[in-house]
Scaffold this motif. Structure first.
Motif, mmCIF file in Angstrom:
data_model
loop_
_atom_site.group_PDB
_atom_site.id
_atom_site.type_symbol
_atom_site.label_atom_id
_atom_site.label_comp_id
_atom_site.label_asym_id
_atom_site.label_seq_id
_atom_site.Cartn_x
_atom_site.Cartn_y
_atom_site.Cartn_z
ATOM 1 N N GLU A 1 1.267 -2.330 -5.839
ATOM 2 C CA GLU A 1 1.222 -2.306 -4.370
ATOM 3 C C GLU A 1 0.526 -3.535 -3.797
ATOM 4 O O GLU A 1 0.706 -3.875 -2.632
ATOM 5 C CB GLU A 1 0.484 -1.048 -3.866
ATOM 6 N N TYR A 2 -0.290 -4.193 -4.627
ATOM 7 C CA TYR A 2 -1.031 -5.362 -4.160
ATOM 8 C C TYR A 2 -0.338 -6.690 -4.470
ATOM 9 O O TYR A 2 -0.926 -7.754 -4.288
ATOM 10 C CB TYR A 2 -2.453 -5.365 -4.729
ATOM 11 N N HIS B 1 9.364 -4.851 -7.020
ATOM 12 C CA HIS B 1 8.167 -5.429 -7.648
ATOM 13 C C HIS B 1 8.544 -6.560 -8.596
ATOM 14 O O HIS B 1 7.916 -7.624 -8.594
ATOM 15 C CB HIS B 1 7.394 -4.356 -8.419
ATOM 16 N N LYS C 1 11.889 0.572 -5.360
ATOM 17 C CA LYS C 1 10.559 -0.040 -5.349
ATOM 18 C C LYS C 1 10.237 -0.774 -6.653
ATOM 19 O O LYS C 1 9.695 -1.881 -6.628
ATOM 20 C CB LYS C 1 9.503 1.041 -5.097
ATOM 21 N N PHE D 1 -2.443 -2.620 5.326
ATOM 22 C CA PHE D 1 -1.219 -1.889 5.693
ATOM 23 C C PHE D 1 -0.255 -1.912 4.512
ATOM 24 O O PHE D 1 0.889 -2.346 4.616
ATOM 25 C CB PHE D 1 -0.583 -2.512 6.944
ATOM 26 N N ILE D 2 -0.766 -1.449 3.386
ATOM 27 C CA ILE D 2 -0.085 -1.580 2.099
ATOM 28 C C ILE D 2 1.311 -0.969 2.109
ATOM 29 O O ILE D 2 2.241 -1.518 1.525
ATOM 30 C CB ILE D 2 -0.960 -0.975 0.981
ATOM 31 N N GLU D 3 1.481 0.135 2.811
ATOM 32 C CA GLU D 3 2.788 0.809 2.815
ATOM 33 C C GLU D 3 3.880 -0.034 3.478
ATOM 34 O O GLU D 3 5.056 0.181 3.229
ATOM 35 C CB GLU D 3 2.700 2.201 3.465
ATOM 36 N N TYR D 4 3.502 -1.004 4.279
ATOM 37 C CA TYR D 4 4.470 -1.884 4.952
ATOM 38 C C TYR D 4 4.507 -3.290 4.353
ATOM 39 O O TYR D 4 5.265 -4.144 4.805
ATOM 40 C CB TYR D 4 4.131 -1.998 6.445
#
Length: 191
Positions: free
Chosen positions: A105-106, A46, A42, A149-152
């Protein structure tokens, strides 16, 4: 060279083919971005989002060269306008870095929305509904998926954006073919 605005637009459309090699480069890069979460950690994903997306423009230029499409139309002031329209994206990079540092995450939400906004002027420059549809679709998908749907988001935002790029390519090619057939019809009527 002295052009009216419409002549300059028509010249740019005919020579640069509505910039579709850049769209092709974008479709490829965004599709690859959808796959990277399956390959990298992850934290690496990023960073790839911030720096990897800079590959779209150079890849588009290479594809333009391969396709023999001149994306830098000389002696056309609208060609310069197109470059000035793309240039503000450089000012987005500090925003992306801050988002990366504070709320990574954004990144899909932020990059997708801001990236979408810069395509709106191309709808006018290229007389193209494809760019308008792409900008709105890219913005909405980034907002909905990246915001709710941040996790996807790191998979589905770039996948959606890639699909909008591909749809824009198809639409641009249709517009170019329609323009050519309209040009032939207009020439036949005048001749």
């Amino acid at each position: 060279m002295n052009h009216t605005v419409d002549q300059a637009r028509d010249n740019l459309i005919a020579t640069a083919k509505k910039g579709y090699p850049i769209l092709l480069g974008g479709a490829i890069v965004w599709l690859l971005m959808a796959l990277i979460p399956f390959v990298f950690a992850k934290e690496i994903v990023h960073l790839i989002w911030i720096w990897g997306l800079m590959a779209i423009f150079p890849l588009g230029l290479v594809l333009g060269h391969v396709l023999k499409i001149d994306l830098f139309v000389k002696n056309n002031p609208l060609s310069e306008l197109g470059a000035f329209t793309a240039a503000p994206q450089a000012f987005f990079i500090p925003v992306f870095i801050v988002v990366y540092m504070k709320i990574p995450e954004y990144l899909p939400f932020t990059i997708g929305l801001l990236g979408a906004s810069h395509f709106l002027p191309y709808a006018w420059i290229y007389k193209s509904k494809a760019y308008l549809i792409m900008a709105i679709g890219m913005g909405l998908s980034s907002f909905i998926i990246g915001g709710y749907f941040i996790e996807y988001a790191f998979t589905f935002v770039p996948l959606a954006i890639s699909l909008f790029f591909m749809a824009a390519i198809v639409k641009v090619i249709q517009e170019l073919k329609k323009g050519i057939s309209q040009g032939v019809s207009a020439n036949e009527k005048s001749g």
